[in-house]
Design an enzyme around this catalytic site. Structure first.
Site, PDB file in Angstrom:
ATOM      1  N   ARG A  33       5.994  20.055  -5.722  1.00 21.07           N
ATOM      2  CA  ARG A  33       7.008  18.761  -5.581  1.00 21.07           C
ATOM      3  C   ARG A  33       7.028  18.425  -3.853  1.00 21.07           C
ATOM      4  NH1 ARG A  33      10.447  16.551  -8.610  1.00 21.07           N
ATOM      5  NH2 ARG A  33       9.244  17.780 -10.304  1.00 21.07           N
ATOM      6  N   LYS A  35       3.397  14.141  -9.422  1.00 18.98           N
ATOM      7  CA  LYS A  35       3.295  13.185 -10.454  1.00 18.98           C
ATOM      8  C   LYS A  35       1.889  13.209 -10.991  1.00 18.98           C
ATOM      9  CE  LYS A  35       7.497  10.531  -9.525  1.00 18.98           C
ATOM     10  NZ  LYS A  35       7.637  10.489  -7.958  1.00 18.98           N
ATOM     11  N   THR A  41       4.369  10.635  -3.694  1.00 21.50           N
ATOM     12  CA  THR A  41       4.684  11.848  -4.111  1.00 21.50           C
ATOM     13  C   THR A  41       3.517  12.670  -4.461  1.00 21.50           C
ATOM     14  OG1 THR A  41       5.088  11.387  -6.348  1.00 21.50           O
ATOM     15  CG2 THR A  41       7.088  11.482  -5.029  1.00 21.50           C
ATOM     16  N   TYR A  96       8.689  28.883  10.561  1.00 18.10           N
ATOM     17  CA  TYR A  96       9.297  27.477  11.241  1.00 18.10           C
ATOM     18  C   TYR A  96       8.309  26.953  12.273  1.00 18.10           C
ATOM     19  CZ  TYR A  96      14.067  26.172  10.430  1.00 18.10           C
ATOM     20  OH  TYR A  96      15.506  25.754   9.918  1.00 18.10           O
ATOM     21  N   ASP A 141       3.828   1.907  -2.376  1.00 17.61           N
ATOM     22  CA  ASP A 141       4.360   3.165  -2.598  1.00 17.61           C
ATOM     23  C   ASP A 141       3.539   3.598  -4.105  1.00 17.61           C
ATOM     24  OD1 ASP A 141       5.922   5.596  -4.089  1.00 17.61           O
ATOM     25  OD2 ASP A 141       7.778   4.472  -3.814  1.00 17.61           O
ATOM     26  N   GLU A 193       8.295  23.441  13.281  1.00 19.86           N
ATOM     27  CA  GLU A 193       8.907  22.124  13.706  1.00 19.86           C
ATOM     28  C   GLU A 193       7.613  21.635  14.868  1.00 19.86           C
ATOM     29  OE1 GLU A 193      12.691  21.728  15.282  1.00 19.86           O
ATOM     30  OE2 GLU A 193      13.592  22.351  13.513  1.00 19.86           O
TER      31      GLU A 193
END
Ligand code: DSN
Length: 418
Positions: free
Chosen positions: A232, A226, A223, A51, A197, A53
């Site tokens: 991903r 691609k 992303t 974790y 984008d 954060e």
């Protein structure tokens, strides 16, 4: 995969099935690719346990010294790759990245000017069923019906009339070079911020094979899986003045704990994309898209905009096959182990489930080192199936050819033994 096989044979067998499917199909889905083994190893590492954060040096958990290193590497490499002022590498996806940018600078009810999904945009560019379309007042621009290129003059008129707070530019199904500089000037002249984008074309942008929006646009999202060929995930680049707002909008605004294993894999992906061989790969992606477009045209297909400048082509089936919808075309090709996705086309007359188009891209097959000769053959196979009086009649012969081709260009991974 020995442990997976032992502990959960059902999942193991499904993973093996997917690996075999990838090996034995021609992957022409424009948004898919084959990440390297190094990327897969980072994504499958113990960093999934942590974790973290917050951001490097400012976390809400102890024990973050190594994940801090990893996230800093990812940020630095992203900045180097795209020559940007600020990078946030935490978005879990392109959708999360876009929604985080909106959250950073928009209030519910603010106006956005954006290209619709049906014209080649994206769900998160104001579609009525997406949060972007529910929260903001959306006006859509689109493509010129005659040329299939983005209608920049109409975009400018809409910007003058609507005075939006934000203009988005970028596409998931547009085969032509996008003039980001022009859109940024239009937006800024009309008092709007601008978000580019580049989810689909990030690999081309990173290697200088598509003009970069980074110098002109306030925000750039992408992303990483691609054309960029990483894990991903998503990323946001922005001007320094928006860094704090963007970081706060990602965490705590839209996400909790970052996926540190995926951030590690993004760092690996950026490292790979900085190597000269990555540009060679992107050049092959472009040459292959041209070869595929030429072959499809020779086979009588009508391509939106007449061709391609990037990694994808979009067939409008209505012109030469008015009875064939995208869904049937996709299923017929899938039976022959050719993977594509049906897609709406500008001026769409069918539902978004049936569609009139088929989208094809070359990033994945170029990663298997297939070249122009193979693309020409694939275009012929698509023609042999879809334009035949009885398409089902040719499937078996084409599938045999596809399987033989796939055997000549193995996937870049070891086999899993069942
Ligand atoms: N669904 C992705 C694509 O295929 O382009 C975009 O999110």
């Amino acid at each position: 995969m020995k442990q997976l096989q032992k502990v959960d044979p059902e999942v193991f067998v499904a993973v093996c099935g997917e690996r075999k499917r990838q090996e034995e199909h021609l992957e022409l889905i424009a948004s898919e690719n084959f990440a390297s083994e190094a990327v897969l190893e980072a994504a499958g590492s113990v960093l999934t346990n942590k974790y973290a954060e917050g951001y490097p040096g400012h976390r809400y958990y102890g024990g973050c010294e190594f994940v801090d290193e990893v996230e800093q590497l990812a940020r630095d490499r992203a900045l180097q790759l795209f020559k940007a002022e600020h990078a946030n590498v935490q978005p879990h996806s392109g959708t999360q990245a876009n929604l985080a940018v909106y959250g950073a600078v928009l209030r519910p009810g603010d106006k956005i000017l954006t290209m619709s999904l049906v014209e080649g945009g994206h769900l998160t560019h104001g579609h009525s069923k997406n949060a972007s379309g529910m929260l903001y007042a959306v006006t859509h621009y689109g493509t010129d019906p005659a040329s299939g290129f983005i209608d920049y003059a109409a975009l400018e008129q809409l910007a003058q009339r609507e005075r939006p707070r934000l203009v988005t530019v970028g596409a998931s199904a547009h085969p032509r070079t996008i003039d980001f500089e022009r859109v940024a000037h239009i937006a800024h002249r009309n008092g709007a911020l601008v978000l580019a984008d580049i989810a689909h074309i990030a690999g081309l942008v990173a290697t200088g094979l598509h003009p970069s929006p980074v110098p002109y646009c306030d925000f750039v999202t992408s992303t990483t899986h691609k054309t960029l060929r990483g894990p991903r995930g998503g990323i946001i680049l922005c001007k320094k003045e928006f860094a704090k707002a963007v970081d706060g909008s990602v965490f705590p605004g839209n996400q909790g704990g970052p996926l540190m294993h995926i951030i590690a894999a993004k760092a690996v992906c950026f490292h790979e994309a900085l190597q000269p061989s990555f540009r060679t790969y992107q050049e092959l992606v472009l040459r292959n898209a041209h070869a595929l477009a030429n072959s499809l045209r020779r086979n009588g297909f009508h391509l939106v905009s007449g061709g391609t400048d990037n990694h994808l082509v979009l067939i409008d089936l209505r012109k030469n096959l008015p009875e064939m919808d995208g869904l049937r075309a996709q299923r017929l090709l899938e039976s022959a182990h050719i993977s594509t996705n049906r897609n709406t086309v500008p001026g769409e007359t069918r539902s978004s489930f049936a569609t009139s188009g088929l989208r094809l891209g070359t990033p994945a097959l170029s990663s298997r080192a297939m070249g122009e000769k193979e693309m020409e053959r694939i275009g012929d196979w698509i023609g042999e199936i879809l334009t035949a009086p009885i398409p089902e009649g040719n499937i078996s012969a084409v599938r045999d050819g596809v399987l033989a081709l796939c055997r000549r260009f193995p996937l870049p991974y070891p086999c899993y033994e069942i």
